[in-house]
Design a protein around this motif. Sequence first.
Motif, PDB file in Angstrom:
ATOM      1  N   ASN A 120       0.832  -1.208   0.000  1.00 13.28           N
ATOM      2  CA  ASN A 120       0.000   0.000   0.000  1.00 13.28           C
ATOM      3  C   ASN A 120       0.867   1.258   0.000  1.00 13.28           C
ATOM      4  O   ASN A 120       0.439   2.296   0.497  1.00 13.28           O
ATOM      5  N   ARG A 121       2.057   1.147  -0.530  1.00 12.23           N
ATOM      6  CA  ARG A 121       3.000   2.263  -0.521  1.00 12.23           C
ATOM      7  C   ARG A 121       3.593   2.464  -1.913  1.00 12.23           C
ATOM      8  O   ARG A 121       3.679   1.544  -2.722  1.00 12.23           O
ATOM      9  N   TRP A 122       4.015   3.692  -2.155  1.00 13.38           N
ATOM     10  CA  TRP A 122       4.864   4.015  -3.299  1.00 13.38           C
ATOM     11  C   TRP A 122       5.993   4.854  -2.727  1.00 13.38           C
ATOM     12  O   TRP A 122       5.916   6.064  -2.616  1.00 13.38           O
ATOM     13  N   PHE A 123       7.059   4.173  -2.291  1.00  7.01           N
ATOM     14  CA  PHE A 123       8.077   4.807  -1.461  1.00  7.01           C
ATOM     15  C   PHE A 123       8.819   5.938  -2.165  1.00  7.01           C
ATOM     16  O   PHE A 123       9.467   6.751  -1.508  1.00  7.01           O
ATOM     17  N   ASP A 124       8.737   6.014  -3.485  1.00  7.57           N
ATOM     18  CA  ASP A 124       9.393   7.102  -4.214  1.00  7.57           C
ATOM     19  C   ASP A 124       8.670   8.431  -4.064  1.00  7.57           C
ATOM     20  O   ASP A 124       9.244   9.487  -4.338  1.00  7.57           O
ATOM     21  N   LYS A 125       7.412   8.391  -3.673  1.00  2.00           N
ATOM     22  CA  LYS A 125       6.601   9.603  -3.651  1.00  2.00           C
ATOM     23  C   LYS A 125       6.962  10.450  -2.437  1.00  2.00           C
ATOM     24  O   LYS A 125       7.045   9.963  -1.310  1.00  2.00           O
ATOM     25  N   THR A 126       7.130  11.744  -2.665  1.00  2.00           N
ATOM     26  CA  THR A 126       7.561  12.621  -1.567  1.00  2.00           C
ATOM     27  C   THR A 126       6.575  12.578  -0.405  1.00  2.00           C
ATOM     28  O   THR A 126       6.977  12.474   0.750  1.00  2.00           O
ATOM     29  N   ILE A 127       5.274  12.648  -0.707  1.00  2.00           N
ATOM     30  CA  ILE A 127       4.272  12.645   0.361  1.00  2.00           C
ATOM     31  C   ILE A 127       3.353  11.440   0.206  1.00  2.00           C
ATOM     32  O   ILE A 127       2.672  11.276  -0.812  1.00  2.00           O
ATOM     33  N   GLN A 128       3.357  10.580   1.230  1.00  2.00           N
ATOM     34  CA  GLN A 128       2.388   9.492   1.340  1.00  2.00           C
ATOM     35  C   GLN A 128       1.626   9.676   2.652  1.00  2.00           C
ATOM     36  O   GLN A 128       2.181   9.432   3.730  1.00  2.00           O
ATOM     37  N   LEU A 129       0.394  10.143   2.553  1.00  2.00           N
ATOM     38  CA  LEU A 129      -0.452  10.272   3.735  1.00  2.00           C
ATOM     39  C   LEU A 129      -1.064   8.908   4.041  1.00  2.00           C
ATOM     40  O   LEU A 129      -1.537   8.213   3.134  1.00  2.00           O
ATOM     41  N   ILE A 130      -1.077   8.535   5.314  1.00  2.00           N
ATOM     42  CA  ILE A 130      -1.528   7.205   5.716  1.00  2.00           C
ATOM     43  C   ILE A 130      -2.689   7.343   6.683  1.00  2.00           C
ATOM     44  O   ILE A 130      -2.585   8.025   7.709  1.00  2.00           O
ATOM     45  N   VAL A 131      -3.803   6.711   6.340  1.00  2.00           N
ATOM     46  CA  VAL A 131      -4.980   6.683   7.208  1.00  2.00           C
ATOM     47  C   VAL A 131      -5.412   5.224   7.324  1.00  2.00           C
ATOM     48  O   VAL A 131      -5.739   4.581   6.329  1.00  2.00           O
ATOM     49  N   SER A 132      -5.394   4.710   8.544  1.00  2.00           N
ATOM     50  CA  SER A 132      -5.726   3.307   8.793  1.00  2.00           C
ATOM     51  C   SER A 132      -7.135   3.192   9.350  1.00  2.00           C
ATOM     52  O   SER A 132      -7.614   4.090  10.056  1.00  2.00           O
ATOM     53  N   GLY A 133      -7.791   2.090   9.040  1.00  2.00           N
ATOM     54  CA  GLY A 133      -9.175   1.900   9.471  1.00  2.00           C
ATOM     55  C   GLY A 133      -9.362   1.935  10.969  1.00  2.00           C
ATOM     56  O   GLY A 133     -10.458   2.229  11.452  1.00  2.00           O
ATOM     57  N   ASP A 134      -8.303   1.628  11.728  1.00  2.00           N
ATOM     58  CA  ASP A 134      -8.432   1.638  13.189  1.00  2.00           C
ATOM     59  C   ASP A 134      -8.122   3.004  13.791  1.00  2.00           C
ATOM     60  O   ASP A 134      -8.095   3.146  15.008  1.00  2.00           O
ATOM     61  N   GLY A 135      -7.867   4.003  12.933  1.00  2.00           N
ATOM     62  CA  GLY A 135      -7.604   5.352  13.429  1.00  2.00           C
ATOM     63  C   GLY A 135      -6.143   5.746  13.445  1.00  2.00           C
ATOM     64  O   GLY A 135      -5.820   6.912  13.711  1.00  2.00           O
ATOM     65  N   ALA A 136      -5.227   4.801  13.190  1.00  2.00           N
ATOM     66  CA  ALA A 136      -3.811   5.152  13.090  1.00  2.00           C
ATOM     67  C   ALA A 136      -3.605   6.036  11.861  1.00  2.00           C
ATOM     68  O   ALA A 136      -4.130   5.759  10.793  1.00  2.00           O
ATOM     69  N   CYS A 137      -2.851   7.103  12.040  1.00  2.00           N
ATOM     70  CA  CYS A 137      -2.648   8.064  10.950  1.00  2.00           C
ATOM     71  C   CYS A 137      -1.202   8.536  10.946  1.00  2.00           C
ATOM     72  O   CYS A 137      -0.544   8.560  11.988  1.00  2.00           O
ATOM     73  N   GLY A 138      -0.746   8.937   9.772  1.00  2.00           N
ATOM     74  CA  GLY A 138       0.599   9.484   9.720  1.00  2.00           C
ATOM     75  C   GLY A 138       1.086   9.686   8.313  1.00  2.00           C
ATOM     76  O   GLY A 138       0.307   9.934   7.383  1.00  2.00           O
ATOM     77  N   LEU A 139       2.394   9.552   8.152  1.00  2.00           N
ATOM     78  CA  LEU A 139       3.054   9.936   6.916  1.00  2.00           C
ATOM     79  C   LEU A 139       4.303   9.095   6.729  1.00  2.00           C
ATOM     80  O   LEU A 139       5.009   8.771   7.687  1.00  2.00           O
ATOM     81  N   CYS A 140       4.574   8.729   5.481  1.00  2.00           N
ATOM     82  CA  CYS A 140       5.887   8.257   5.075  1.00  2.00           C
ATOM     83  C   CYS A 140       6.342   9.209   3.978  1.00  2.00           C
ATOM     84  O   CYS A 140       5.577   9.485   3.053  1.00  2.00           O
ATOM     85  N   TYR A 141       7.568   9.735   4.082  1.00  2.00           N
ATOM     86  CA  TYR A 141       7.964  10.696   3.055  1.00  2.00           C
ATOM     87  C   TYR A 141       9.356  10.399   2.520  1.00  2.00           C
ATOM     88  O   TYR A 141      10.232   9.932   3.242  1.00  2.00           O
ATOM     89  N   GLU A 142       9.514  10.655   1.219  1.00  2.00           N
ATOM     90  CA  GLU A 142      10.800  10.485   0.559  1.00  2.00           C
ATOM     91  C   GLU A 142      11.595  11.756   0.797  1.00  2.00           C
ATOM     92  O   GLU A 142      11.126  12.856   0.537  1.00  2.00           O
ATOM     93  N   HIS A 143      12.835  11.586   1.248  1.00  2.00           N
ATOM     94  CA  HIS A 143      13.572  12.655   1.914  1.00  2.00           C
ATOM     95  C   HIS A 143      14.314  13.600   0.974  1.00  2.00           C
ATOM     96  O   HIS A 143      14.739  14.684   1.384  1.00  2.00           O
ATOM     97  N   SER A 144      14.529  13.233  -0.297  1.00  2.00           N
ATOM     98  CA  SER A 144      15.484  13.990  -1.109  1.00  2.00           C
ATOM     99  C   SER A 144      15.018  15.400  -1.449  1.00  2.00           C
ATOM    100  O   SER A 144      15.837  16.280  -1.699  1.00  2.00           O
ATOM    101  N   ASN A 145      13.701  15.641  -1.454  1.00  2.00           N
ATOM    102  CA  ASN A 145      13.204  16.958  -1.865  1.00  2.00           C
ATOM    103  C   ASN A 145      13.107  17.971  -0.732  1.00  2.00           C
ATOM    104  O   ASN A 145      13.066  19.173  -0.999  1.00  2.00           O
ATOM    105  N   ALA A 146      13.035  17.514   0.507  1.00  2.00           N
ATOM    106  CA  ALA A 146      12.792  18.466   1.590  1.00  2.00           C
ATOM    107  C   ALA A 146      13.233  17.888   2.926  1.00  2.00           C
ATOM    108  O   ALA A 146      13.257  16.663   3.115  1.00  2.00           O
ATOM    109  N   GLU A 147      13.532  18.776   3.859  1.00  2.00           N
ATOM    110  CA  GLU A 147      13.878  18.371   5.219  1.00  2.00           C
ATOM    111  C   GLU A 147      12.620  18.172   6.063  1.00  2.00           C
ATOM    112  O   GLU A 147      11.530  18.622   5.710  1.00  2.00           O
TER     113      GLU A 147
END
Length: 648
Positions: A327-354
């Motif tokens: 359920n990921r595309w790790f190359d994408k700078t912004i991956q917003l994550i919303v889980s059915g149980d309420g867990a939420c967050g982000l995985c982000y590719e680092h090269s474009n921004a701090e």
Amino acid sequence: MGRAEIWSRSVEQTACYVNELPKLPVPPLERTLQKYEKTLRPLLNEHEQERLHKIVERFGAPGGLGPKLQLYLLDRREKTDNWAYEYWLNDMYLNYREPIPVNCNPGMVMPPRRFTTILDVARFAARLVDAALDHKEVLNWKGLEVERATSREPGQPLCMAQYYRILGACRIPGRTRDSQYVAPPPRNGEQLAEHIIVICRSQLYCVPVQAGDRGRLTEDEICSQLLYILDDAPCLPNPPPVGFLTGWKRSLWAEARADLMKDEINQRNLDLIVKSLLVLCLDEALPNTFNCRLPRGGKGHAAGARDETNLAHQMLHGGGSAHNSANRWFDKTIQLIVSGDGACGLCYEHSNAEGGAVIQLVEKLWKHAESLPLSSEVPNGGHLPPPERLEWTLEPADLKRIEEAGAVLDNLIKDLDFQVYRFTGYGKDFIKSCKVSPDVYLQLALQLAYYRLYGKLTATYESASIRRFRLGRVDCIRSATPEALAWVAAMAQPKEDDIGNKKVTFHLVSDEKKLLLWGEAVAAQTAEMVDNILGQGIDNHLLGLRQAARETSPTAATPLPEIFTDPTYRLANKFLLSTSQVATSGNSFMGYGPVEPDGYGASYNPKGDSIVFCLSAFWSSEVTSTSRFAQALEESLNAMQALLLRPS
């Protein structure tokens, strides 16, 4: 005032600030070489220090190679906006050939939500997307307020370039070096079409959220599109998990992508993903028992609700092939994550921004999404066509690659020793009362913790923002100073020991002496921090000199100068402790993996009365353990407080 006029004035204002930003300086060669020797002093014995001194002396001698390379960099500074940026970006990120999940991509955990229905999930996610569209509109009109430095020559404008490289950006694998896609800015008055990629149950969907001629979807319309996906994906057979390829070694992923691109359908899919505004990952919950392997010397996961470490794993990598990693595309700078149980967050590719720029954006999106109660009214979006599900044309060789990539990713995830450790003894309020920068204080705490475990210091990386300069990103604050070594050695000395039946008492360092050494360590760490943010760090400079040597060598086979081939250079850049302060305004936090097989990752987030650490290592290492490091940190922080509160 018309919109075009606002755009024109905004661009003019932004350009004005960019023009008034100074170029990154090239530090004096002699000073960098002196600091380089000093930073290695705690890591070398006397014989090695003498040998290094001779190497450095030859390199920096008048008429030698060092001064010639320095002139090359000074000339490069005159001809470019930022002489170090390309060197740094390639060395830090784009030349990296290992998988980027865990190793490069940070994960951010937001406060969990309480969802009672699938509509709640869709409504909350739709609000995040709606807020992202608001933010992208501000970016399109160059409307971000320029930030300014708050300390060390306060008031200086800061470079905002990376803020414009987050939404609509993607990393693209290359066989020897990756590249980046950044969405082009709109022409004067133009409204761009925008779409997002939604991944649910490993199915990828393209959702147009703004048309160039009809405006953008409302929150209700986005919600209806997400409801369709949440209803559709569970009814379909599991697709080939193409997203695993983005978690593979970069050169292998580049080869696989090149083959996929030979098919027009695949080519269109990849183009849609690269050019999407962001990726929205609609996840399933990780089980409470995920990664519950007992930490060395610690306790397993508690029963009941998912703990913070479990949540962090979901945001960092998804949990592997059995859970959400497809359920990921790790190359994408912004991956917003919303889980059915309420867990939420982000995985982000680092090269474009701090992290700071990304955290600011994500907190803005979440603030908008949480600003109103979730509506139980089913949205009416029946007039819209359903989202397009992306289908792939895959050959047996493609399927084999996906399987191999998934196995590599699973092994990486299984090897990750990760722990969220909240120190509750005190926080930045106490630290500030001691007249010490919280960042300096916590860097020295990390040095003390490492010394307690290993009886020595190691090369330590801390990112230092150099946004005071045009296109500035970061340089490296090196915290393992000689002054830090003297202080931690005094703090960590044993009081007494038993050798056989004979008790040996050590000559103890007095508290007064420890405080004196503490003051010297604080001063050295503060000076190192200030040097870096004012453009006088040594790491970008040394990297530039190394690259200049390559670019000016007569042939590709010409060896690099000895200063860059000697083992001390590898030692200086083997960061067994990779650290950064990732402050957040709420109860969120961000963490990442270690950068060396036997190293630690250690992010820290100081709050008023507590400190959140995200500690990482690898289980396969015989020498690291996040549970032991957390214990050493706790002991160190308590000992530091006791020293600073001692009666005068």
